[in-house]
Design an enzyme around this catalytic site. Structure first.
Site, PDB file in Angstrom:
ATOM      1  N   GLU A 133      -9.825 -67.408 -47.857  1.00 53.58           N
ATOM      2  CA  GLU A 133      -9.446 -67.862 -46.528  1.00 53.58           C
ATOM      3  C   GLU A 133      -9.782 -66.739 -45.578  1.00 53.58           C
ATOM      4  O   GLU A 133      -9.224 -65.652 -45.664  1.00 53.58           O
ATOM      5  CB  GLU A 133      -7.951 -68.185 -46.479  1.00 53.58           C
ATOM      6  CG  GLU A 133      -7.584 -68.891 -45.191  1.00 53.58           C
ATOM      7  CD  GLU A 133      -6.173 -68.575 -44.765  1.00 53.58           C
ATOM      8  OE1 GLU A 133      -5.271 -68.686 -45.592  1.00 53.58           O
ATOM      9  OE2 GLU A 133      -6.006 -68.195 -43.598  1.00 53.58           O
ATOM     10  N   CYS A 143      -3.486 -66.609 -38.918  1.00 59.63           N
ATOM     11  CA  CYS A 143      -4.803 -67.202 -39.193  1.00 59.63           C
ATOM     12  C   CYS A 143      -4.952 -68.530 -38.467  1.00 59.63           C
ATOM     13  O   CYS A 143      -6.056 -69.027 -38.285  1.00 59.63           O
ATOM     14  CB  CYS A 143      -5.031 -67.377 -40.687  1.00 59.63           C
ATOM     15  SG  CYS A 143      -3.548 -67.772 -41.617  1.00 59.63           S
TER      16      CYS A 143
END
Lengths: 487, 487
Positions: free
Chosen positions: A245, A281
């Site tokens: 990620e 994020c």
């Protein structure tokens, strides 16, 4: 001679006292060897015991909640209450307990997906990978995404894989407390001692070497695009499955109907941009404001950001990187309306607003579409829906994309969703993307380069377990040799 | 000026008459552009129509069965009856019809995996990737694994993705007939005309360039390890998801109890080694015979292989490659007991038996564990179970692994299965691996380098569809904007 390093208190900028070790290559090799034994042991361990470990670990974390949260607060500058001591802590132990439930679930709808075809005597399920999962957590969730306690850890263990977890060098004392609790829970539940191994830090070169080791069955990484791409290259070269990620702009498209309420939209967006000092994020870093309502929205957002206190970033490097990113976006043609500078004491940074028109954005998308990790947001003004769609078409893979709608925005939704749906893991309407609920329907994933593969999610059990499983078929195998769920 | 190429009749070695085109770069670019339009159209196409296309296509293939099978026979040398006209043809149309059923399945247990969390208003499912799947089929299944009619094609279409299919240069007339039937079925069912695009051939460079094109959402490849690794490198560089099936030794471990019946075991193994002239990805190329029963097994296998007719390989290159591989294995220390030479007419090769002892195998595993694509098998003699386990530990990821057992072999099973289970996709007992049933419980996959990822299967619906889907989340999205299965 072991190298050591120290963490900092981001709120003051001062180095903390404790020295933490950098693992040597020999230590990493020994961990790989031990993990191979643990993998073999786990393969014949009753899933109920793996579940018991996950619950015992969660219980031990709860028992040490105050000291762990305080340490994480000192090392990260994140608010103690409610962020660390409640929200992130509950998320962490909740994930471990959800993973425990998943670990012992042998039903047809479980992550094991048992299928029995009596006619051909062919059976299949999902099982562990046969080696360690090397987990590398990020700076921004010292508990819930930590390599030794976070979602990747919980998913890897639930599938029956041993874990070699690398801590993050910005919060090593937190990692040590977590790892100690994990080790105690391993001992308490009688699992192989190498089921969980922890290393505070290692060099990038040694980390990549470990990824290539055949005893490492997969790597899981959450962090920056630069580090992620280095890990991806190492994993690609050795054929090691990687759950990555990496980065995301998390664009928000504000349609005219939504911009009819500029103050409330600005409040939602700025709140999401500045939450956790913008170090999520899923921070919605770019807002594309469509039509003439953009000006009022920008004014409102500017007012809120000017009034907001500087955010504490995790590191001096983060401050420098954010300043550099803002300069890149400005140089490419965006205008800075407020903020843009580091602030004292410690690693603080001013809440920052940048604006750019669609034509400039489209001309210099590579520079302007830079992830700004911190309390900074960019508004892109689009004259009409066509410009907004043109912007959407230029976006890379994203974790999330949001469309804010109001009365009369159905056509806008349809046009944008057609472009955004395959470009993001999670598509939102009238809701900021920062929160990532740990529910079975969550997808925290998305197309490259947001992650390494669009088919997986890093959050949401039991789906997140799939990343660390092998599809296994048993063809003509005698019943006595099969897992119980295939008989 | 378009380059052209011709196929050969492998049974005679003579070039066939028809010239086939090599696609130009401009043609591939135009296909990528058209596929982007098709992807957008398919995203709003009722799955029932996609299913109708798959059924119409299967019907058109059935209507042209005789000509397609005859053409495939001429171009591949594979037996017309029952292999091509019955077995592989039925498999091909059966896969398409199974994929049709999957395409229109919107149930909770379907590949879409709809999940609705009412409390958070977060929903998820799986959907198409938003671009074309570039399918590259192998030489050895001109119908059932063909890029324009095989399992990858069926799975990619069922998920709602357009396909750009590359034919195989060894059977271009077959590919043309298949592609024409697909185009007619697309027209008949009113799908976007670029839903299926076909190219007879392209250069490897242009193929890799297409993989990197952002309009290509995934690549699916079945073939040799060398070509697969080239495709993997291109896909890795651009972050393009890749479904790769590359190579496998498919080891068979014959335990002492199984070797008590050497003749029947040899008959099973030799039959599997020589089926389709040994050109199966699941050919059991290596048999590890454990204990003193190995000699009788080797004698029996040698007798059967010496009596077998030479097998027709697909190409002159295949003959050369097999001869080269056998020489590599011999040079590394194996003894050739029979066969080893090309035979006339056409691209024939003698059934070949090699033997080597465990110590030599373990010393030179990289050379001896070479996939021999053709009617050739290697027996490795292991003195005892420990040697057999040592061999198993040195094996790369495999599509299949087989343990042949008899009375008293339970300990042997346990020791070997512990090592083999995480090293293969399909683990068999007392059954040769060549046949790959198209049932939901099949796993035709395995760890790298057998494939690119251990979590997927290329055969078995609906699981094979997962390779070409994106995990999608809908967070707070108004019901009117959701797919019907999420409301």
């Amino acid at each position: 001679m072991t190298d050591t390093f120290r963490a900092y208190n981001p709120a003051t900028g001062e180095a903390l006292e404790t020295a933490h070790p950098v693992a040597t290559r020999a230590e990493l090799d020994a961990m790989a060897a031990a993990s191979a034994e643990a993998a073999a042991a786990l393969a014949i361990t009753d899933p109920v015991r793996i579940a018991a470990f996950l619950r015992a670990y969660a219980d031990r974390l709860d028992a040490n909640r105050a000291s762990i949260a305080a340490t994480a607060h000192e090392e990260t500058g994140l608010p103690l209450e409610p962020r660390l001591a409640q929200v992130e802590f509950d998320r962490t132990t909740g994930q471990l307990r959800q993973a425990a439930n998943a670990a012992e679930d042998i039903s047809e709808t479980s992550w094991r997906r048992p299928i029995i075809d009596e006619a051909t005597d062919i059976r299949s399920d999902r099982g562990p990978l046969g080696g360690a999962v090397f987990t590398i957590g990020p700076n921004n969730f010292p508990l819930a995404f930590h390599g030794v306690s976070g979602g990747d850890f919980a998913a890897a263990i639930a599938a029956g894989n041993p874990v070699i977890a690398k801590g993050h060098p910005l919060h090593p004392a937190t990692g040590r407390l977590l790892a100690d609790a994990a080790a105690a829970a391993v001992a308490e539940t009688g699992l192989h001692p190498a089921t969980v191994q922890y290393v505070a830090h290692c060099t990038p070169e040694d980390g990549c070497r470990l990824i290539a080791d055949p005893r490492i069955a997969a790597v899981a990484f959450t962090g920056s695009r630069a580090a992620g791409l280095r890990i991806k290259a190492a994993a690609d070269a050795s054929g090691t499955p990687a759950s990555l990620e990496m980065s995301s702009l998390n664009p928000v498209f504000a349609l005219p109907g939504a911009l009819a309420n500029p103050a409330s939209l600005a409040e939602a967006w700025v709140g999401s941009v500045t939450l956790g000092a913008g170090q999520f994020c899923t921070k919605p870093g770019v807002c594309v404001a469509v039509g003439s309502g953009a000006d009022a929205f920008i004014d409102a957002a500017r007012g809120l950001l000017e009034a907001a206190a500087p955010g504490v970033l995790f590191s001096r490097g983060g401050v420098e990187s954010l300043a550099h990113g803002i300069a890149t976006v400005e140089t490419a043609g965006a205008t800075r309306l407020c903020g843009g500078r580091p602030a004292d004491p410690g690693f603080r940074f001013e809440p920052t607003l940048l604006v750019v028109d669609a034509a400039t954005f489209l001309t210099r998308v590579d520079a302007i579409a830079t992830e700004l990790f911190g309390p900074a947001g960019l508004v892109v003004t689009a004259a009409d829906l066509d410009e907004a769609v043109a912007i959407a078409r230029r976006l890379d893979g994203q974790l999330t994309a949001t469309i804010c709608t109001g009365a009369g925005d159905d056509d806008g939704w349809n046009a944008l969703a057609a472009v955004l749906r395959p470009r993001c893991g999670r598509l939102l309407e009238n809701k900021m993307p920062t929160g990532v609920a740990v529910v079975p329907s969550m997808v925290h994933g998305g197309p490259y380069p947001a992650t390494g593969h669009p088919g997986f999610t890093a959050v949401g059990l039991p789906a997140s377990i799939q990343r660390f499983t092998q599809a296994r078929c048993w063809d003509g195998v005698a019943p006595s040799r099969l897992p119980s769920w295939l008989v």
